[in-house]
Design a protein around this motif. Structure first.
Motif, PDB file in Angstrom:
ATOM      1  N   SER A  25      -1.569  -0.584  -3.914  1.00  0.00           N
ATOM      2  CA  SER A  25      -2.881   0.019  -3.655  1.00  0.00           C
ATOM      3  C   SER A  25      -2.699   1.403  -3.029  1.00  0.00           C
ATOM      4  CB  SER A  25      -3.693  -0.871  -2.714  1.00  0.00           C
ATOM      5  OG  SER A  25      -3.037  -0.986  -1.452  1.00  0.00           O
ATOM      6  N   GLY A  26      -3.597   2.308  -3.368  1.00  0.00           N
ATOM      7  CA  GLY A  26      -3.562   3.643  -2.778  1.00  0.00           C
ATOM      8  C   GLY A  26      -2.684   4.633  -3.503  1.00  0.00           C
ATOM      9  N   CYS A  27      -1.961   4.200  -4.525  1.00  0.00           N
ATOM     10  CA  CYS A  27      -1.096   5.120  -5.276  1.00  0.00           C
ATOM     11  C   CYS A  27      -1.927   5.809  -6.357  1.00  0.00           C
ATOM     12  CB  CYS A  27       0.068   4.371  -5.914  1.00  0.00           C
ATOM     13  SG  CYS A  27       1.249   3.713  -4.722  1.00  0.00           S
ATOM     14  N   THR A  28      -1.944   7.134  -6.313  1.00  0.00           N
ATOM     15  CA  THR A  28      -2.772   7.891  -7.255  1.00  0.00           C
ATOM     16  C   THR A  28      -2.001   8.971  -8.002  1.00  0.00           C
ATOM     17  OG1 THR A  28      -3.424   9.415  -5.481  1.00  0.00           O
ATOM     18  CG2 THR A  28      -4.864   7.512  -5.878  1.00  0.00           C
ATOM     19  N   ARG A  29      -0.842   9.358  -7.507  1.00  0.00           N
ATOM     20  CA  ARG A  29      -0.113  10.488  -8.096  1.00  0.00           C
ATOM     21  C   ARG A  29       0.732  10.061  -9.290  1.00  0.00           C
ATOM     22  NH1 ARG A  29       4.713  12.452  -6.825  1.00  0.00           N
ATOM     23  NH2 ARG A  29       4.836  11.043  -5.049  1.00  0.00           N
ATOM     24  N   LYS A  78       0.831  -1.198   0.000  1.00  0.00           N
ATOM     25  CA  LYS A  78       0.000   0.000   0.000  1.00  0.00           C
ATOM     26  C   LYS A  78       0.871   1.255   0.000  1.00  0.00           C
ATOM     27  CE  LYS A  78      -3.792   2.274   2.463  1.00  0.00           C
ATOM     28  NZ  LYS A  78      -4.728   2.207   3.618  1.00  0.00           N
ATOM     29  N   GLY A  79       0.607   2.148  -0.930  1.00  0.00           N
ATOM     30  CA  GLY A  79       1.355   3.398  -1.004  1.00  0.00           C
ATOM     31  C   GLY A  79       2.742   3.262  -1.581  1.00  0.00           C
ATOM     32  N   SER A  88       8.436   4.111  -1.484  1.00  0.00           N
ATOM     33  CA  SER A  88       7.227   4.837  -1.119  1.00  0.00           C
ATOM     34  C   SER A  88       6.908   5.885  -2.181  1.00  0.00           C
ATOM     35  CB  SER A  88       7.411   5.518   0.236  1.00  0.00           C
ATOM     36  OG  SER A  88       6.326   6.382   0.518  1.00  0.00           O
ATOM     37  N   GLU A  89       5.656   5.910  -2.634  1.00  0.00           N
ATOM     38  CA  GLU A  89       5.258   6.915  -3.617  1.00  0.00           C
ATOM     39  C   GLU A  89       5.488   8.318  -3.084  1.00  0.00           C
ATOM     40  OE1 GLU A  89       1.419   7.759  -6.532  1.00  0.00           O
ATOM     41  OE2 GLU A  89       1.071   7.536  -4.378  1.00  0.00           O
ATOM     42  N   SER A  90       5.444   8.481  -1.758  1.00  0.00           N
ATOM     43  CA  SER A  90       5.531   9.813  -1.144  1.00  0.00           C
ATOM     44  C   SER A  90       6.861  10.508  -1.378  1.00  0.00           C
ATOM     45  CB  SER A  90       5.282   9.700   0.369  1.00  0.00           C
ATOM     46  OG  SER A  90       6.337   8.980   1.005  1.00  0.00           O
TER      47      SER A  90
END
Length: 361
Positions: A100-104, A54-55, A135-137
């Motif tokens: 899951s949860g990655c949108t950018r 996730k992420g 991490s996508e962040s």
């Protein structure tokens, strides 16, 4: 529906990594009970391709680089790891899959960043590998003006410099005074050569740096106005007391803070990469007006908004990384040796995709 393909080798390429669950990665093979980093324990081996959670994003890694923290983390946190353990924080590559949860971000994006979110920092993201889960962040879109090799070499040193000099500028993107003087200690190294350029981009009027005489022309081209050859003179003997607004210490020797505080102006700033270089208690009591900081550049320091700020400076032509040598993944031990020698001009880069080693002149 099954896919047919007349060329077997082409099918393998199209289905990679689905066809194979293994990849090459640089690892520490086993725990060191003296809690030290030992090069003989570093190896490149076949490991499983990770799956993004996730992420998280699966990145096909094209390039990375060697930072001091890449071996120091073994000494700081290696006791808690399972082995073999993958190494590496900085990354440039292409998004291959999303958790899951990655949108950018989306599959196919060319990305870069420093994988030191709060979850990644103690363990590393394992970017010295053909694939890494990050991490996508912390990932931003790679500037189109940069090669993958350049993008892989820049993130940590640029983000650390941005964090350090933003602190010195009291949270602003530029220094408040148009007459700001900045001293960068170790200006020809990885973090130092970023520091000179960032100080210039943030509006410093006069930039001083220390390096050997053979690197004097290099740092002047980056924007240094005054160069002190540390082999010949001590910066604290050359510069007058209370003559510098900001000192960015990219060397980190014990006692540096005690020397630095004397030449910092009232309410100036001292930023150092290592806790051990901070000023002693007696010095801080004598100069309570001087602001002091030793950044770790994890968490918010490496989030995607920050790497996007770095990207903007790159696209404006204000920031460029100098790559001293390039090593392929299979030559990871040679790359560490070069970095540990402390004599690189700029960065020691890792070319993961293609696995080529070369000396850049």
């Amino acid at each position: 529906m099954a896919m047919s393909c007349g060329f077997g080798w082409l099918c393998l390429l199209l289905l990679w990594p689905a066809w194979s669950s293994k990849m090459r990665a640089a690892v520490v093979t086993n725990r060191s009970w003296d809690f030290q980093f030992h090069l003989e324990k570093v190896a490149v081996m076949d490991v499983d391709i990770p799956t993004p959670g996730k992420g998280e994003v699966l990145v096909e890694v094209y390039a990375s680089n060697i930072n001091p923290v890449d071996h120091k983390i073994v000494e700081m946190a290696g006791w808690s790891w399972t082995y073999p353990h993958k190494l590496g924080y900085d990354v440039a590559g292409v998004v291959k899959a999303l958790g899951s949860g990655c949108t950018r971000l989306k599959v196919g994006d060319e990305v870069w960043g420093e994988a030191t979110s709060l979850m990644e920092a103690p363990t590393t993201a394992g970017t010295y590998a053909q694939y890494a889960v990050v991490s996508e962040s912390v990932l931003g879109l790679k500037p189109k003006t940069m090669s993958m090799l350049e993008a892989g070499a820049m993130p940590m040193v640029a983000l650390t410099g941005l964090e350090s000099l933003t602190f010195a500028a009291r949270g602003a993107g530029r220094f408040q005074s148009p007459n700001t003087t900045v001293l960068v200690l170790g200006g020809s190294g990885g973090t130092g050569h970023m520091g000179i350029q960032l100080a210039k981009a943030m509006g410093a009027a006069w930039i001083i740096t220390t390096c050997s005489s053979r690197h004097a022309d290099f740092v002047r081209q980056l924007g240094a106005d005054q160069v002190i050859d540390y082999h010949e003179q001590n910066y604290y003997d050359v510069l007058f007391p209370k003559s510098v607004d900001v000192i960015y210490d990219c060397v980190g020797q014990t006692g540096t803070g005690d020397h630095a505080f004397n030449i910092i102006k009232s309410h100036g700033s001292f930023v150092t990469l290592l806790q051990g270089a901070k000023a002693s208690i007696s010095t801080r009591l004598h100069r309570p007006d001087v602001r002091e900081y030793a950044p770790t550049c994890v968490g918010s320091c490496s989030e995607h908004k920050k790497i996007d700020m770095v990207a903007s400076l790159v696209e404006q032509g204000k920031l460029k990384v100098n790559i001293d040598q390039v090593f392929g993944l299979e030559d990871i031990v040679k790359a560490f040796n070069q970095s540990l020698s402390g004599h690189s001009t700029g960065k020691v880069a890792l070319q993961i995709f293609g696995n080529a080693s070369e000396i850049l002149v």
